[in-house]
Enzyme design. Structure first.
Site, PDB file in Angstrom:
ATOM      1  N   TYR A  84       0.806  -1.192   0.019  1.00  0.00           N
ATOM      2  CA  TYR A  84      -0.166  -0.051   0.005  1.00  0.00           C
ATOM      3  C   TYR A  84       0.937   1.266   0.002  1.00  0.00           C
ATOM      4  CZ  TYR A  84      -2.949   3.493   1.605  1.00  0.00           C
ATOM      5  OH  TYR A  84      -3.889   4.920   1.804  1.00  0.00           O
ATOM      6  N   GLU A 104     -11.392   6.214   4.962  1.00  0.00           N
ATOM      7  CA  GLU A 104     -10.858   6.999   5.972  1.00  0.00           C
ATOM      8  C   GLU A 104     -11.878   7.208   7.405  1.00  0.00           C
ATOM      9  OE1 GLU A 104      -7.712   7.341   6.650  1.00  0.00           O
ATOM     10  OE2 GLU A 104      -6.825   7.449   4.528  1.00  0.00           O
ATOM     11  N   TRP A 121      -4.946   1.858  10.332  1.00  0.00           N
ATOM     12  CA  TRP A 121      -5.456   1.870   9.083  1.00  0.00           C
ATOM     13  C   TRP A 121      -5.107   0.379   8.352  1.00  0.00           C
ATOM     14  CZ3 TRP A 121      -8.243   3.726   5.443  1.00  0.00           C
ATOM     15  CH2 TRP A 121      -8.123   3.352   4.013  1.00  0.00           C
TER      16      TRP A 121
END
Length: 188
Positions: free
Chosen positions: A17, A39, A47
């Site tokens: 990522y 988000e 995350w």
């Protein structure tokens, strides 16, 4: 071995990522909206949790197509609350549905989401020069301005900290630290 931003750690999914997505400018309105929704789901979590569940989120939210999500009903909320593949937070699920409606209202008013977003940033990525993770802010004046503008348009779960993380993820800001091999990489 290439040096990465410290937060990328050792998890291969996180590293991929970091290497391929984080900080790469996103110009597609739907993709920008999807990331803003993810988000929002990340708030209060790491995350990596969202990354591991991203495909399940995409399936549950029908590819994050705002036209489809805006038509979700209470039955859909019940379905999503039972979906173990996603973060099951009613307020976040309901906010995503409402945010799809807000996105469509912008469109109906002739306001393209990507043009709006990139216009506020001056049309190109903001390139920061941070020496270490501790230098990177949690929010900025611009993330506060975005947050206010989104809220005025009816969006929820778009506080300035969430918005700044989204700005980083979508390449509105380039916050790769100077020791990272991705720092300063130019994108179209």
């Amino acid at each position: 071995m290439q040096q990465r931003c410290v937060w990328a750690g050792t998890d291969p999914l996180y590293q991929t990522y970091h290497d391929e997505e984080w900080g790469v400018p996103v110009r597609d309105s739907r993709a920008l909206w999807e990331m803003l929704m993810l988000e929002g789901f990340q708030a209060g979590l790491a995350w990596i949790v969202i990354l591991r569940k991203r495909e399940a989120f995409r399936k549950a939210f029908k590819g994050f197509d705002p036209k489809v999500v805006a038509r979700f009903t209470e039955e859909d909320v019940t379905r999503l609350m039972a979906d173990e593949g996603i973060v099951r937070a009613r307020a976040k699920i309901e906010a995503t549905i409402g945010n799809a409606r807000a996105y469509l209202k912008m469109q109906e008013a002739g306001e393209d989401f990507s043009s709006f977003v990139w216009g506020m940033a001056g049309g190109k990525p903001i390139r920061n020069v941070w020496k270490g993770r501790g230098d990177v802010p949690a929010k900025t004046e611009l993330s506060e301005a975005y947050s206010k503008a989104f809220k005025q348009r009816g969006f929820k779960f778009v506080g300035p900290v969430i918005v700044y993380a989204w700005m980083q993820a979508t390449g509105i800001v380039d916050d790769h630290t100077v020791d990272c091999f991705r720092h300063g990489v130019r994108h179209r």
